[in-house]
Scaffold this motif. Structure first.
Motif, PDB file in Angstrom:
ATOM      1  N   UNK A  93      -5.846 -20.798  14.674  1.00 15.25           N
ATOM      2  CA  UNK A  93      -6.798 -19.748  14.327  1.00 15.25           C
ATOM      3  C   UNK A  93      -6.374 -18.393  14.894  1.00 15.25           C
ATOM      4  N   UNK A  94      -5.504 -18.407  15.889  1.00 15.45           N
ATOM      5  CA  UNK A  94      -5.042 -17.161  16.508  1.00 15.45           C
ATOM      6  C   UNK A  94      -3.816 -16.581  15.815  1.00 15.45           C
ATOM      7  N   UNK A  95      -3.231 -17.337  14.900  1.00 13.33           N
ATOM      8  CA  UNK A  95      -1.980 -16.903  14.274  1.00 13.33           C
ATOM      9  C   UNK A  95      -2.123 -15.577  13.531  1.00 13.33           C
ATOM     10  N   UNK A  96      -3.253 -15.374  12.865  1.00 10.72           N
ATOM     11  CA  UNK A  96      -3.436 -14.120  12.135  1.00 10.72           C
ATOM     12  C   UNK A  96      -3.411 -12.927  13.080  1.00 10.72           C
ATOM     13  N   UNK A  97      -4.073 -13.075  14.232  1.00  8.78           N
ATOM     14  CA  UNK A  97      -4.075 -11.980  15.212  1.00  8.78           C
ATOM     15  C   UNK A  97      -2.665 -11.682  15.698  1.00  8.78           C
ATOM     16  N   UNK A  98      -1.891 -12.730  15.939  1.00  8.51           N
ATOM     17  CA  UNK A  98      -0.514 -12.542  16.384  1.00  8.51           C
ATOM     18  C   UNK A  98       0.315 -11.876  15.288  1.00  8.51           C
ATOM     19  N   UNK A  99       0.125 -12.305  14.045  1.00  9.82           N
ATOM     20  CA  UNK A  99       0.882 -11.717  12.934  1.00  9.82           C
ATOM     21  C   UNK A  99       0.548 -10.244  12.763  1.00  9.82           C
ATOM     22  N   UNK A 100      -0.713  -9.883  12.966  1.00 10.64           N
ATOM     23  CA  UNK A 100      -1.117  -8.485  12.829  1.00 10.64           C
ATOM     24  C   UNK A 100      -0.458  -7.611  13.889  1.00 10.64           C
ATOM     25  N   UNK A 150      -6.959 -14.835  -3.113  1.00 10.65           N
ATOM     26  CA  UNK A 150      -8.175 -14.839  -2.312  1.00 10.65           C
ATOM     27  C   UNK A 150      -7.948 -15.440  -0.939  1.00 10.65           C
ATOM     28  N   UNK A 151      -9.040 -15.830  -0.295  1.00  7.79           N
ATOM     29  CA  UNK A 151      -8.956 -16.398   1.045  1.00  7.79           C
ATOM     30  C   UNK A 151      -9.003 -15.333   2.118  1.00  7.79           C
ATOM     31  N   UNK A 152      -8.990 -15.767   3.354  1.00  9.93           N
ATOM     32  CA  UNK A 152      -9.131 -14.871   4.494  1.00  9.93           C
ATOM     33  C   UNK A 152      -8.007 -13.872   4.670  1.00  9.93           C
ATOM     34  N   UNK A 153      -6.816 -14.172   4.118  1.00 10.32           N
ATOM     35  CA  UNK A 153      -5.686 -13.254   4.273  1.00 10.32           C
ATOM     36  C   UNK A 153      -5.925 -11.921   3.558  1.00 10.32           C
ATOM     37  N   UNK A 154      -6.877 -11.898   2.623  1.00 11.96           N
ATOM     38  CA  UNK A 154      -7.187 -10.660   1.902  1.00 11.96           C
ATOM     39  C   UNK A 154      -7.753  -9.597   2.831  1.00 11.96           C
ATOM     40  N   UNK A 155      -8.198 -10.010   4.020  1.00 13.79           N
ATOM     41  CA  UNK A 155      -8.840  -9.078   4.942  1.00 13.79           C
ATOM     42  C   UNK A 155      -7.957  -8.742   6.145  1.00 13.79           C
ATOM     43  N   UNK A 156      -6.703  -9.176   6.152  1.00 13.69           N
ATOM     44  CA  UNK A 156      -5.830  -8.909   7.289  1.00 13.69           C
ATOM     45  C   UNK A 156      -5.094  -7.581   7.135  1.00 13.69           C
ATOM     46  N   UNK A 157      -4.618  -7.052   8.259  1.00 12.37           N
ATOM     47  CA  UNK A 157      -3.887  -5.784   8.221  1.00 12.37           C
ATOM     48  C   UNK A 157      -2.456  -5.955   7.725  1.00 12.37           C
ATOM     49  N   UNK A 208      -7.136 -17.216 -10.161  1.00 13.14           N
ATOM     50  CA  UNK A 208      -7.392 -17.044  -8.734  1.00 13.14           C
ATOM     51  C   UNK A 208      -6.674 -18.140  -7.958  1.00 13.14           C
ATOM     52  N   UNK A 209      -5.969 -17.747  -6.904  1.00 14.92           N
ATOM     53  CA  UNK A 209      -5.331 -18.696  -5.989  1.00 14.92           C
ATOM     54  C   UNK A 209      -5.783 -18.312  -4.587  1.00 14.92           C
ATOM     55  N   UNK A 210      -6.435 -19.237  -3.887  1.00 15.88           N
ATOM     56  CA  UNK A 210      -7.087 -18.883  -2.627  1.00 15.88           C
ATOM     57  C   UNK A 210      -6.693 -19.816  -1.489  1.00 15.88           C
ATOM     58  N   UNK A 211      -5.754 -19.391  -0.630  1.00 15.07           N
ATOM     59  CA  UNK A 211      -5.430 -20.183   0.552  1.00 15.07           C
ATOM     60  C   UNK A 211      -6.589 -20.151   1.541  1.00 15.07           C
ATOM     61  N   UNK A 212      -6.949 -21.316   2.032  1.00 13.82           N
ATOM     62  CA  UNK A 212      -8.011 -21.438   3.034  1.00 13.82           C
ATOM     63  C   UNK A 212      -7.753 -22.698   3.824  1.00 13.82           C
ATOM     64  N   UNK A 226      -4.687 -23.792   5.895  1.00 16.42           N
ATOM     65  CA  UNK A 226      -4.897 -23.812   7.344  1.00 16.42           C
ATOM     66  C   UNK A 226      -4.346 -25.096   7.938  1.00 16.42           C
ATOM     67  N   UNK A 227      -4.536 -26.205   7.231  1.00 15.19           N
ATOM     68  CA  UNK A 227      -4.007 -27.478   7.706  1.00 15.19           C
ATOM     69  C   UNK A 227      -2.486 -27.411   7.821  1.00 15.19           C
ATOM     70  N   UNK A 228      -1.837 -26.761   6.844  1.00  6.54           N
ATOM     71  CA  UNK A 228      -0.382 -26.624   6.885  1.00  6.54           C
ATOM     72  C   UNK A 228       0.056 -25.717   8.030  1.00  6.54           C
ATOM     73  N   UNK A 229      -0.716 -24.659   8.299  1.00  6.47           N
ATOM     74  CA  UNK A 229      -0.387 -23.778   9.422  1.00  6.47           C
ATOM     75  C   UNK A 229      -0.393 -24.544  10.740  1.00  6.47           C
ATOM     76  N   UNK A 230      -1.356 -25.428  10.886  1.00  2.00           N
ATOM     77  CA  UNK A 230      -1.435 -26.224  12.122  1.00  2.00           C
ATOM     78  C   UNK A 230      -0.193 -27.083  12.288  1.00  2.00           C
ATOM     79  N   UNK A 231       0.218 -27.750  11.197  1.00  2.00           N
ATOM     80  CA  UNK A 231       1.403 -28.607  11.274  1.00  2.00           C
ATOM     81  C   UNK A 231       2.649 -27.789  11.567  1.00  2.00           C
TER      82      UNK A 231
END
Length: 341
Positions: free
Chosen positions: A231-238, A274-281, A138-142, A198-203
């Motif tokens: 935190x809004x990046x996923x919405x923009x990516x979708x 795993x992680x939250x990306x598993x639930x994105x469109x 299992x590899x889980x970005x969070x 998530x920390x890397x996304x912020x940077x």
């Protein structure tokens, strides 16, 4: 053979909630997932009180007496070995150096198994795949980049000191625009987690928004902190936003590249993301980016069998357990360890 009147609890201690699951002698979930507030910074005794509440609710939800719970699986959000916390992480200071497993077993009167949250989630994903009997990575970005390894037969691999599978801290050769290796939250440079978290996304977002081509991007409007913008990046990516897609594409590619070295080390056959990306469109697209990075770094034999070119030697799947995976993994493991009579 397991006692048919016995039940086994999985307790997942998080920073904000304790999630709890109950299974029967067949490892089938009984009753609903239970959640109670977590107060880990107030000390382990306070948390034990929360665990008591969770066990009470599990028993009530299943319509059984609490005394029918014959074993407990517990996971903690910190490194541990043999039931003892090694590092404080986000816990209160009195957790460190304490035999948490022993104290909880004494309090409840039943045997307790304890591991960290990454291992627990991996065990949960294994338990949910009843037809899979091989290994599972299992590899889980969070917030960070966690993970765990389950060996054939369903036993988690923790290493000699409970410190194995710190997957976020393997080194990757990717550099910032200025040629420097990014600094990870652990203090080292060049870790995979410094790119995939998530920390890397912020940077990354902060650096991109400073570039002239993104001056008019919606995320550059106002004085909102970059932590909230990330935190809004996923919405923009979708929605197909170019900046968000570019950032996630880079992240997915580097994750796949890093997984190639993990696979070269343990050859699990199945990698679960795993992680939250598993639930994105856009998760299918993200998995394709992972595949591109993996193909760049992995030897051909880790992609297809040399004996049968049509046979894929490393399968990739999305996690299916969601927030309940770790609790499920702990209940499953408690049943496996303590269910024989």
């Amino acid at each position: 053979m397991a006692n048919e009147s016995s039940y086994y609890a999985g307790l997942d201690i998080g920073g904000t909630t304790v999630k709890a699951v109950l299974v029967n002698h067949l490892s089938e979930q009984v009753g609903p997932l239970t959640e109670v507030r977590s107060m880990v910074k107030n000390g382990y005794e306070t948390t034990f009180g929360q665990l008591d509440q969770a066990l009470d609710q599990l028993a009530a939800g299943a319509g059984i007496e609490k005394s029918a719970i014959a074993g407990i699986g517990l996971d903690v959000p910190a490194p541990s070995s043999d039931g003892v916390i090694w590092g404080q992480a986000n816990l209160g200071s009195d957790w460190v150096g304490t035999d948490i497993r022993g104290k909880l077993s004494e309090r409840t009167g039943v045997p307790v198994y304890m591991t960290n949250d990454g291992n627990a989630a991996a065990l949960g994903e294994y338990a949910l795949r009843r037809k899979h009997f091989g290994s599972l990575l299992l590899v889980a970005p969070g917030t960070g980049l966690g993970g765990g390894l389950v060996l054939p037969g369903g036993r988690g691999y923790e290493g000699a000191n409970g410190m194995a599978l710190e997957v976020g801290h393997i080194s990757v050769p990717f550099r910032e625009d200025d040629g420097e290796l990014p600094t990870c939250s652990c203090g080292l440079k060049g870790c995979a987690e410094a790119w995939v978290s998530l920390v890397a996304l912020r940077r990354r977002l902060r650096l991109e928004l400073a570039k002239p081509e993104w001056t008019t991007h919606p995320l550059n409007e106002g004085d909102t902190p970059v932590e909230e913008k990330a935190f809004k990046l996923r919405d923009f990516a979708e929605k197909g936003d170019q900046l968000a897609v570019q950032i996630f594409k880079q992240q997915g590619y580097i994750l796949g590249y890093a997984i190639a070295d993990m696979v070269r080390t343990v050859d699990p056959g199945l990698v679960v993301i795993g992680g939250g990306l598993a639930e994105t469109t856009f998760r299918d697209q993200y998995m394709e980016w992972i595949g591109e990075g993996f193909a760049e770094r992995a030897w051909p034999v880790y992609r297809n069998s040399p004996l049968d070119p049509d046979k894929v030697t490393t399968q990739f799947e999305w996690a299916s357990g969601g927030d309940a995976a770790a609790a499920i993994g702990m209940a499953y493991t408690a049943r496996e360890l303590f269910g024989e009579v």
